[in-house]
Design an enzyme around this catalytic site. Structure first.
Site, short mmCIF file in Angstrom:
data_model
loop_
_atom_site.label_atom_id
_atom_site.label_comp_id
_atom_site.label_asym_id
_atom_site.label_seq_id
_atom_site.Cartn_x
_atom_site.Cartn_y
_atom_site.Cartn_z
N TYR A 176 34.65 41.65 51.90
CA TYR A 176 35.86 42.33 52.41
C TYR A 176 35.53 43.46 53.37
CZ TYR A 176 37.31 40.60 47.73
OH TYR A 176 37.53 39.87 46.60
N GLU B 143 50.02 45.37 35.43
CA GLU B 143 48.70 44.70 35.39
C GLU B 143 47.68 45.43 36.24
OE1 GLU B 143 49.75 40.90 37.05
OE2 GLU B 143 50.80 40.23 35.26
N PRO B 144 47.39 46.69 35.94
CA PRO B 144 46.42 47.43 36.76
C PRO B 144 45.00 46.96 36.50
CG PRO B 144 46.98 48.74 34.85
CD PRO B 144 47.86 47.50 34.78
N GLY B 145 44.19 46.92 37.54
CA GLY B 145 42.78 46.58 37.39
C GLY B 145 41.92 47.69 37.97
N ARG B 146 41.81 47.66 39.30
CA ARG B 146 40.93 48.57 40.02
C ARG B 146 41.19 50.05 39.70
NH1 ARG B 146 38.84 47.04 45.07
NH2 ARG B 146 40.48 45.46 45.11
N CYS C 139 18.50 36.73 52.30
CA CYS C 139 18.33 36.17 53.63
C CYS C 139 19.67 35.74 54.21
CB CYS C 139 17.33 35.03 53.56
SG CYS C 139 15.72 35.67 53.09
N GLU C 140 20.50 36.71 54.50
CA GLU C 140 21.81 36.54 55.15
C GLU C 140 22.09 37.84 55.87
OE1 GLU C 140 24.68 34.37 54.59
OE2 GLU C 140 23.84 33.11 53.00
N TYR D 157 35.47 44.85 40.36
CA TYR D 157 35.05 43.77 41.26
C TYR D 157 33.59 43.95 41.68
CZ TYR D 157 40.08 43.31 41.10
OH TYR D 157 41.36 43.18 40.65
C1 LIG Z 1 43.94 40.80 40.58
C2 LIG Z 1 45.26 40.87 39.91
C3 LIG Z 1 45.71 42.08 39.37
C4 LIG Z 1 44.94 43.38 39.46
O1 LIG Z 1 44.83 43.85 40.77
P1 LIG Z 1 44.23 45.32 41.02
O2 LIG Z 1 44.32 45.46 42.48
O3 LIG Z 1 42.84 45.33 40.52
O4 LIG Z 1 45.11 46.28 40.31
C5 LIG Z 1 46.92 42.07 38.71
N1 LIG Z 1 47.67 40.94 38.61
C6 LIG Z 1 47.27 39.77 39.13
C7 LIG Z 1 48.12 38.57 38.96
C8 LIG Z 1 46.05 39.70 39.80
O5 LIG Z 1 45.67 38.53 40.32
#
Ligand SMILES: *Cc1c(COP(=O)(O)O)cnc(C)c1O
Length: 419
Positions: free
Chosen positions: A318, A275-278, A343-344, A372
């Site tokens: 973060y 499940e790659p995202g970033r 304004c923060e 993100y």
């Molecule tokens: C956010 C998330 C991801 C992706 O995370 P990355 O750091 O972007 O790779 C994968 N699985 C689950 C369950 C998540 O909540």
């Protein structure tokens, strides 16, 4: 590697000069490079080629833009979704329902029902309670829902506390020592097809060791569950690989990650899911902004830009770093603080940073803003919702409109008793 480069002194996205986009769309604006996105998708997919049976579900929450999802669908990616809204996006992008994984600690009954109707491939269960509820809903619909149990391996991912998800004190998954018993109970419940385990220990991980420790631990749990007479055919190893935000930082490469996974899971005999995202989207986008003015300070000058924490929340949330570079650098630098107009005091992108010298009216970008970024944007301070553009060679298009404060105002109602 990305396709945001200086050509004749002007920062381009692929073959398009960023000032062209800024002039036509305005700023702030996210700009994505399709070539970079495709490249990252292929590098990751090809690296996993050393594994016998791997499936990739892109973490939609990192960048849910419909055009981004379309590109990834064309590369054979499925989707990891964490809400009904993300599921509808993945389906709208043409992703096969079977390739969609539904994660998240608070799926509602309505979301589960819709997921079963749509035929999504796997529910990643975060608790026994959720599993029993899903079973009941599926059974009432005359269906069987495929599911994996999310385990909290109690491993320190070594990342920022707010994006760490695999320690015992985090809300995610079931406690490691209770997982086998919960799996056994759910496996015997009509309406559920328990087919595996899943874990995700955190985001922006800079080392493979915590992942390896977690995978090894969960591999042992898999053996224990099998020894108890239950079937495990799928193991979902989550996401989490980090990306360099500062020039020169080194992060694990997809090939090193794949080699580690191959070593740990060699004899598991399962379909592996990721499940790659970033790592797919981070580098594919920049946030283009214009300098409103440079204000004298007690110390460093304040560079006030027209992007703010509502457009790019990561620094405020973060303490994250995004490289800031001028679109037309003059070859000089100065030390400055970079802030937005909100304004923060947390609307601060950088303090005492040495950056390209910029003056009022100059364009600049925050780099590595493809993950993100836009997805966390909001309209705080009644600012517009930031638009998104995708570039492909010398073509470009707005792929998400700027939503004006007037449109948002028009959605508000004043009750008769206040009129
Ligand atoms: C956010 C998330 C991801 C992706 O995370 P990355 O750091 O972007 O790779 C994968 N699985 C689950 C369950 C998540 O909540």
């Amino acid at each position: 590697m990305d396709h945001f480069e200086l050509k004749n002194g002007v920062l381009h996205a692929e073959d398009v000069p960023l000032p062209v986009i800024a002039a036509q769309v305005g700023t702030p604006v996210y700009v994505y490079s399709r070539a970079t996105l495709t490249r990252h998708a292929r590098v990751f997919r090809d690296a996993l080629g050393v594994l016998r049976n791997a499936r990739i579900a892109f973490a939609v929450k990192s960048n849910p833009n419909l055009s981004v999802l379309k590109v990834l669908a064309a590369e054979g990616y499925g989707a990891d979704v964490v809400s009904g809204g993300e599921m509808e996006r993945a389906l709208a992008a043409g992703m096969a329902p079977d390739g969609i994984v539904f994660s998240g600690v608070g799926k509602t009954a309505a979301e589960m029902r819709r997921g079963i109707e749509a035929g999504i491939g796997q529910f990643n269960l975060e608790s026994e309670e959720e599993g029993l509820e899903l079973a009941e809903i599926a059974a009432s619909m005359g269906r069987v829902a495929s599911a994996a149990l999310r385990v909290n391996p109690d491993v320190d991912a070594g990342t920022h506390g707010k994006i760490s998800t695999g320690k015992a004190e985090n809300k995610f998954g079931v406690p490691f020592d209770r997982a086998a018993a919960i799996y056994a109970r759910l496996a015997g419940t009509p309406g559920l097809n328990m087919r595996g385990l899943t874990l995700h220990i955190g985001s922006q991980l800079s080392k493979l060791e915590p992942l390896e420790a977690a995978f090894t631990k969960v591999g042992g749990l898999m053996e224990e569950i099998r020894a108890g007479g239950h079937t495990v055919t799928h193991m979902d190893l989550g996401g989490g690989i980090g990306v360099p935000y500062k020039a020169g930082e080194v992060f694990p490469q997809p090939e090193e990650y794949a080699a580690m996974v191959a070593r740990v899971t060699g004899n598991w005999g399962v379909t592996l899911m990721f499940e790659p995202g970033r790592v797919i989207t981070g580098n594919t986008g920049v946030l283009v902004t214009q300098v409103i003015r440079v204000k004298e300070g007690a110390g460093n000058p304040w560079v006030v830009v027209d992007a703010a924490m509502n457009d790019l929340a990561r620094p405020a949330l973060y303490d994250a770093w995004h490289d800031f570079v001028a679109v037309e650098p003059k070859g000089e630098t100065f030390e400055a603080n970079i802030v937005g107009p909100i304004c923060e005091s947390s609307d601060t992108f950088a303090m005492a940073r040495t950056i390209d010298t910029v003056v009022r009216g100059d364009l600049a970008v925050f780099r590595t803003a493809g993950a993100y970024g836009a997805t966390m944007a909001n309209t705080y301070n009644s600012r517009p919702l930031v638009p998104e553009v995708m570039v492909d060679g010398d073509k470009w298009a707005v792929v998400a409109d700027r939503i004006d404060p007037a449109t948002i105002l028009a959605a508000e109602r004043v009750p008769e008793w206040l009129a």
